[in-house]
Scaffold this motif. Structure first.
Motif, mmCIF file in Angstrom:
data_model
loop_
_atom_site.group_PDB
_atom_site.id
_atom_site.type_symbol
_atom_site.label_atom_id
_atom_site.label_comp_id
_atom_site.label_asym_id
_atom_site.label_seq_id
_atom_site.Cartn_x
_atom_site.Cartn_y
_atom_site.Cartn_z
ATOM 1 N N ALA A 1 9.926 -20.658 4.805
ATOM 2 C CA ALA A 1 10.708 -20.017 3.638
ATOM 3 C C ALA A 1 9.986 -19.314 2.700
ATOM 4 O O ALA A 1 10.447 -18.124 2.275
ATOM 5 N N ARG A 2 8.555 -19.352 2.556
ATOM 6 C CA ARG A 2 7.540 -18.375 1.817
ATOM 7 C C ARG A 2 6.640 -17.689 2.424
ATOM 8 O O ARG A 2 6.093 -16.764 1.861
ATOM 9 N N GLY A 3 6.790 -17.623 3.623
ATOM 10 C CA GLY A 3 5.895 -16.778 4.464
ATOM 11 C C GLY A 3 5.444 -17.176 5.686
ATOM 12 O O GLY A 3 5.922 -18.452 5.950
ATOM 13 N N PRO A 4 4.724 -16.756 6.567
ATOM 14 C CA PRO A 4 4.168 -17.092 7.938
ATOM 15 C C PRO A 4 3.332 -18.184 7.820
ATOM 16 O O PRO A 4 2.495 -18.216 6.768
ATOM 17 N N TYR A 5 3.077 -19.090 8.830
ATOM 18 C CA TYR A 5 2.077 -20.070 8.944
ATOM 19 C C TYR A 5 1.782 -20.105 10.327
ATOM 20 O O TYR A 5 2.493 -20.150 11.332
ATOM 21 N N LEU A 6 0.675 -20.803 10.591
ATOM 22 C CA LEU A 6 0.143 -20.801 12.132
ATOM 23 C C LEU A 6 -0.364 -22.161 12.154
ATOM 24 O O LEU A 6 -0.779 -22.869 11.467
ATOM 25 N N VAL A 7 0.242 -22.877 13.383
ATOM 26 C CA VAL A 7 -0.326 -24.188 13.758
ATOM 27 C C VAL A 7 -1.517 -24.023 15.148
ATOM 28 O O VAL A 7 -0.972 -23.520 15.933
ATOM 29 N N GLN A 8 -2.472 -24.253 14.466
ATOM 30 C CA GLN A 8 -3.654 -24.338 15.562
ATOM 31 C C GLN A 8 -4.051 -25.259 16.190
ATOM 32 O O GLN A 8 -4.144 -26.330 15.217
ATOM 33 N N TYR A 9 -4.565 -25.526 17.279
ATOM 34 C CA TYR A 9 -5.187 -26.850 18.009
ATOM 35 C C TYR A 9 -6.595 -26.487 18.369
ATOM 36 O O TYR A 9 -6.750 -25.426 19.088
ATOM 37 N N TRP A 10 -7.345 -27.072 17.887
ATOM 38 C CA TRP A 10 -8.798 -27.234 18.160
ATOM 39 C C TRP A 10 -9.568 -28.078 18.879
ATOM 40 O O TRP A 10 -9.163 -29.232 18.533
ATOM 41 N N SER A 11 -10.599 -28.080 19.501
ATOM 42 C CA SER A 11 -11.312 -28.979 20.313
ATOM 43 C C SER A 11 -12.260 -29.847 19.501
ATOM 44 O O SER A 11 -12.657 -30.970 19.788
ATOM 45 N N SER A 12 -12.581 -29.232 18.240
ATOM 46 C CA SER A 12 -13.449 -29.934 17.452
ATOM 47 C C SER A 12 -13.480 -29.460 16.037
ATOM 48 O O SER A 12 -13.239 -28.139 15.886
ATOM 49 N N LEU A 13 -13.539 -30.417 15.006
ATOM 50 C CA LEU A 13 -13.745 -29.879 13.556
ATOM 51 C C LEU A 13 -15.050 -29.057 13.234
ATOM 52 O O LEU A 13 -14.827 -28.014 12.717
ATOM 53 N N ASP A 14 -15.926 -29.493 14.121
ATOM 54 C CA ASP A 14 -17.268 -28.786 13.788
ATOM 55 C C ASP A 14 -17.023 -27.292 14.376
ATOM 56 O O ASP A 14 -17.602 -26.351 13.418
ATOM 57 N N LYS A 15 -16.390 -26.992 15.416
ATOM 58 C CA LYS A 15 -16.225 -25.498 15.908
ATOM 59 C C LYS A 15 -15.432 -25.061 14.966
ATOM 60 O O LYS A 15 -15.433 -23.724 14.758
ATOM 61 N N LEU A 16 -14.232 -25.538 14.372
ATOM 62 C CA LEU A 16 -13.241 -24.973 13.246
ATOM 63 C C LEU A 16 -14.114 -24.528 12.052
ATOM 64 O O LEU A 16 -14.213 -23.329 11.604
ATOM 65 N N TYR A 17 -14.916 -25.234 11.672
ATOM 66 C CA TYR A 17 -15.916 -25.049 10.550
ATOM 67 C C TYR A 17 -16.804 -24.072 10.892
ATOM 68 O O TYR A 17 -17.217 -22.969 10.069
ATOM 69 N N THR A 18 -17.458 -23.989 11.989
ATOM 70 C CA THR A 18 -18.384 -23.234 12.428
ATOM 71 C C THR A 18 -17.615 -21.576 12.376
ATOM 72 O O THR A 18 -18.340 -20.586 11.756
ATOM 73 N N TYR A 19 -16.690 -21.443 12.951
ATOM 74 C CA TYR A 19 -15.890 -20.220 13.069
ATOM 75 C C TYR A 19 -15.754 -19.777 11.305
ATOM 76 O O TYR A 19 -15.852 -18.800 11.157
ATOM 77 N N ALA A 20 -15.044 -20.641 10.717
ATOM 78 C CA ALA A 20 -14.566 -20.156 9.268
ATOM 79 C C ALA A 20 -15.714 -19.846 8.598
ATOM 80 O O ALA A 20 -15.726 -18.882 7.387
ATOM 81 N N SER A 21 -17.046 -20.281 8.743
ATOM 82 C CA SER A 21 -18.024 -19.841 7.920
ATOM 83 C C SER A 21 -18.892 -18.760 8.417
ATOM 84 O O SER A 21 -19.791 -18.568 7.815
ATOM 85 N N ALA A 22 -18.757 -18.458 9.738
ATOM 86 C CA ALA A 22 -19.534 -17.484 10.323
ATOM 87 C C ALA A 22 -19.500 -16.137 9.982
ATOM 88 O O ALA A 22 -18.448 -15.343 9.957
ATOM 89 N N PRO A 23 -20.654 -15.370 9.144
ATOM 90 C CA PRO A 23 -20.368 -14.249 8.525
ATOM 91 C C PRO A 23 -20.340 -13.082 9.585
ATOM 92 O O PRO A 23 -19.797 -11.964 9.097
ATOM 93 N N SER A 24 -20.477 -13.344 10.684
ATOM 94 C CA SER A 24 -20.456 -12.313 11.810
ATOM 95 C C SER A 24 -18.876 -12.304 12.409
ATOM 96 O O SER A 24 -18.643 -11.451 13.386
ATOM 97 N N GLN A 25 -18.328 -13.259 12.122
ATOM 98 C CA GLN A 25 -16.690 -13.629 12.682
ATOM 99 C C GLN A 25 -15.725 -12.809 11.720
ATOM 100 O O GLN A 25 -16.185 -12.682 10.646
ATOM 101 N N ALA A 26 -14.705 -12.558 12.129
ATOM 102 C CA ALA A 26 -13.550 -11.839 11.312
ATOM 103 C C ALA A 26 -13.074 -12.583 10.133
ATOM 104 O O ALA A 26 -12.721 -11.958 9.162
ATOM 105 N N HIS A 27 -13.108 -14.123 10.161
ATOM 106 C CA HIS A 27 -12.675 -14.742 8.855
ATOM 107 C C HIS A 27 -13.585 -14.587 7.740
ATOM 108 O O HIS A 27 -12.873 -14.490 6.840
ATOM 109 N N ARG A 28 -14.622 -14.621 7.697
ATOM 110 C CA ARG A 28 -15.573 -14.577 6.215
ATOM 111 C C ARG A 28 -15.109 -13.130 5.877
ATOM 112 O O ARG A 28 -14.874 -13.047 4.463
ATOM 113 N N PRO A 29 -15.270 -12.133 6.272
ATOM 114 C CA PRO A 29 -14.810 -10.740 5.670
ATOM 115 C C PRO A 29 -13.366 -10.667 5.120
ATOM 116 O O PRO A 29 -12.911 -10.198 4.187
#
Length: 166
Positions: free
Chosen positions: A66-94
């Protein structure tokens, strides 16, 4: 059009499973300058993750709330999710840095949120649907007669510790 799987289907997966919900709330629809850039950031991140099988992203589904889009993601590990989220060379940080800069200029125009679930058991059933959700992210399997009921499917979704002890 996606083909329909006849009958009753479920998913099959052994290993760590993380379900991650992420979305935005559009609080001021007339402030296109604030929420439209976010709409462009997510597809870039999904392309980046999909191009790298080692990223840990198993699959995702875009939904509209109702308030906007959202995404359901499935990941193989919590460490990999956090690694992606914090990697300065990946698209998420910028993207996160850009969002914070915009949010400081026009506070409250758009919000972001996420929820992270580390799943010990998962039960699913899909009747006469295309492959979607958890079976699309993992492996689709027909519901066996001994797994005819949700309770039986959930019981077979033993914890990681139970499977490791076998």
């Amino acid at each position: 059009m996606a083909s329909i799987n006849p009958g009753r289907m479920t998913h099959r997966w052994n290993g760590e499973l993380v379900v991650f919900h992420i979305g935005m709330t559009v609080n001021r629809w007339w402030r296109f300058d604030q929420w439209m850039p976010l709409m462009g950031d997510m597809p870039r991140m999904l392309r980046e993750l999909s191009a790298d099988p080692a990223s840990g992203l198993l699959g995702s589904t875009m939904l509209l709330g109702a308030r906007g889009p959202y995404l359901v993601q499935y990941w193989s590990s919590l460490d990999k999710l956090y690694t992606y989220a914090s990697a300065p060379s990946q698209a998420h940080r910028p993207a996160w840095t850009r969002f914070n800069a915009r949010a400081r200029k026009v506070a409250g125009a758009v919000g972001v949120w996420h929820e992270t679930f580390v799943v010990d058991r998962a039960e699913s059933i899909y009747v006469s649907t295309p492959t979607m959700g958890l079976p699309k992210a993992t492996e689709i399997a027909p519901v066996a007669s001994r797994h005819d009921r949700a309770r039986a499917r959930a019981a077979d979704g033993r914890t990681r510790a139970d499977r490791a002890a076998e």
